[in-house]
Design a protein around this motif. Sequence first.
Motif, PDB file in Angstrom:
ATOM      1  N   HIS A   1     -10.319   3.197  -4.967  1.00 22.10           N
ATOM      2  CA  HIS A   1     -11.612   3.606  -5.846  1.00 22.10           C
ATOM      3  C   HIS A   1     -10.894   4.128  -7.126  1.00 22.10           C
ATOM      4  O   HIS A   1     -11.763   4.517  -8.205  1.00 22.10           O
ATOM      5  N   SER A   2      -9.784   4.473  -7.552  1.00 20.14           N
ATOM      6  CA  SER A   2      -9.192   4.883  -8.768  1.00 20.14           C
ATOM      7  C   SER A   2      -8.241   4.159  -9.373  1.00 20.14           C
ATOM      8  O   SER A   2      -7.144   3.962  -8.728  1.00 20.14           O
ATOM      9  N   ASP A   3      -8.394   3.392 -10.564  1.00 22.76           N
ATOM     10  CA  ASP A   3      -7.629   2.698 -11.220  1.00 22.76           C
ATOM     11  C   ASP A   3      -7.077   3.605 -12.100  1.00 22.76           C
ATOM     12  O   ASP A   3      -7.709   3.718 -13.224  1.00 22.76           O
TER      13      ASP A   3
ATOM     14  N   ILE B   1      -7.759   2.410 -16.517  1.00 22.30           N
ATOM     15  CA  ILE B   1      -8.847   2.556 -17.009  1.00 22.30           C
ATOM     16  C   ILE B   1      -9.373   4.011 -16.882  1.00 22.30           C
ATOM     17  O   ILE B   1      -9.804   4.540 -15.854  1.00 22.30           O
ATOM     18  N   PRO B   2      -9.396   4.975 -18.222  1.00 21.82           N
ATOM     19  CA  PRO B   2      -9.612   6.115 -17.955  1.00 21.82           C
ATOM     20  C   PRO B   2     -11.484   6.356 -17.519  1.00 21.82           C
ATOM     21  O   PRO B   2     -11.987   5.402 -17.798  1.00 21.82           O
ATOM     22  N   PRO B   3     -11.904   7.293 -16.971  1.00 17.53           N
ATOM     23  CA  PRO B   3     -13.275   7.449 -16.251  1.00 17.53           C
ATOM     24  C   PRO B   3     -13.942   7.548 -17.666  1.00 17.53           C
ATOM     25  O   PRO B   3     -13.855   8.445 -18.350  1.00 17.53           O
ATOM     26  N   VAL B   4     -15.171   6.911 -17.593  1.00 19.58           N
ATOM     27  CA  VAL B   4     -15.989   6.876 -18.801  1.00 19.58           C
ATOM     28  C   VAL B   4     -16.823   8.082 -18.612  1.00 19.58           C
ATOM     29  O   VAL B   4     -17.570   8.333 -17.492  1.00 19.58           O
ATOM     30  N   ASP B   5     -17.176   8.925 -19.612  1.00 17.27           N
ATOM     31  CA  ASP B   5     -18.167   9.983 -19.598  1.00 17.27           C
ATOM     32  C   ASP B   5     -19.575   9.323 -20.099  1.00 17.27           C
ATOM     33  O   ASP B   5     -19.883   9.116 -20.905  1.00 17.27           O
TER      34      ASP B   5
END
Lengths: 199, 300
Positions: B222-224, B227-231
């Motif tokens: 579930h965490s790559d 790719i930074p998490p998009v706000d």
Amino acid sequence: MGVNLTMARERGQLVFLEGLKSAVDIFFQAQEKPHPLQFLREANAGNLKPLFEFVREALKPVDSGEAGWTYPVLLVDDLSVLLSLGLGAVAVLDFIHYCRATVCWELKGNVVVLVHDSGDVEDEENDILLNGLSHQSHLILRAEGLATGFCRDVHGQLRILWRRPSQSTSQRDQSLTYQYKIQDRSVSFFAKGMSPAVL
Amino acid sequence: MLDSLLALGGLVLLRDSVEWEGRSLLKALVKKSALCGEQVHILGCEVSEEEFREGFDSDINNRLVYHDFFRDPLNWSKTGEALPGGPLGALRAMCNRTDLGPVTIALDSLSWLLLHLPCTTLCQTLHTVSHQDSCPGDGSPVGKVHVLGLLHEELHGPGPMGALSSLAQTEVTLGGIMGQASARILCRRPRQRPTDQTQWFSILPDFSLDLQEGPSIESQPHSDPHIPPVDPTAHLTFNLHLSKKEREARDNLTLPFQFSSEKQEALLRPRPSQATSHIFYEPDAYDDLDQEDPDDDLDI
């Protein structure tokens, strides 16, 4: 699918046992030797030994001096019907066991079997048959509808599970899911969500 | 814990399912026994001898005695090739063995036996085979007997499963998460509390057992990190928050149906500046203009 089944039948490449017609014959015609569907006449839950013997006879090489057909495929459509006709799940499993021993082990062929999943309905015999067959199988293909309901462009989903332990290290990579659409003479497969209709 | 399963004698149940098959673990344990110098008997009912021996090297294969009940278990061919007495006969024969060394008996599978034999007969035979303490007659101790039974959980009801569980000294239930196999080991030693442990493992291509720590956190999908998490609240075309002024204005607003004291007074005191309303009426040709009030006869 582009295969001429009539010609194959004439050449002896295809042997077809039509269950319905054969079942009618057993009641209305005198039988000299045991009929493949002999169990229909028996009062107790019988076994499928006559049916297995029919399969084995059909696979015997013809003594014509030519090279016989190799690597046979046995297609059974479908086993759930045999349960409805009064056979026990163990009798059906034994039949498939013997077919595997002859077709797969002795003749290096393949056996392909169709069985229905009773789904939400509690059917103990069918569950034993389904699970017993799954344990005997090297490859399981599960066709089911989409969880979200009917779709015109995606008819269903196919889950593929390999159960061949001796060939794998990362055993659990061997489960795949595809979606499919049935067309006139073929089936097209695509990854989940990648149907051409929605892209 | 998984590699010391064979330290105890008695019956070991390997409970598998369609999704998590148990034959590889059975073969790994068979290999372990063979490497320890034990004699190994296989009661093969579900797969052919070639398929069972596949993956073992020749020195292991030479130690395996395979009793083939795959080809003709029910004696349908009547050629006389089938072993007399069937699988039950072979199992009973192992109760009366004459050699005294340690032996491992692998049942592939116990489910097949349970589907074809009465549960009580099978349980009695299993009990006799797995509890061979002393040789009848001279009283000299017999080597430990390990019975490994492969059991397909989904095929049997709670009754037979319970009966076999009560006979077994060790129960191994196979499962797993996200491609990683695990074995839950329930062990009952005499005069000790039962132990319950879970061991993560994998089986190598040569059927050695590789014990592992468990599914690692990084392997979870579930965490790559690339790719930074998009706000999702950035770059919106509407306001999600109120400014200070907007908040004050909102707080000062009176709601239209809120009955405050000012509203009450306004309603009770008619405002003098309020003009009376007018009705403009243009009569049609067919209108009956009767000046008489129709309600005159009412005595109100």
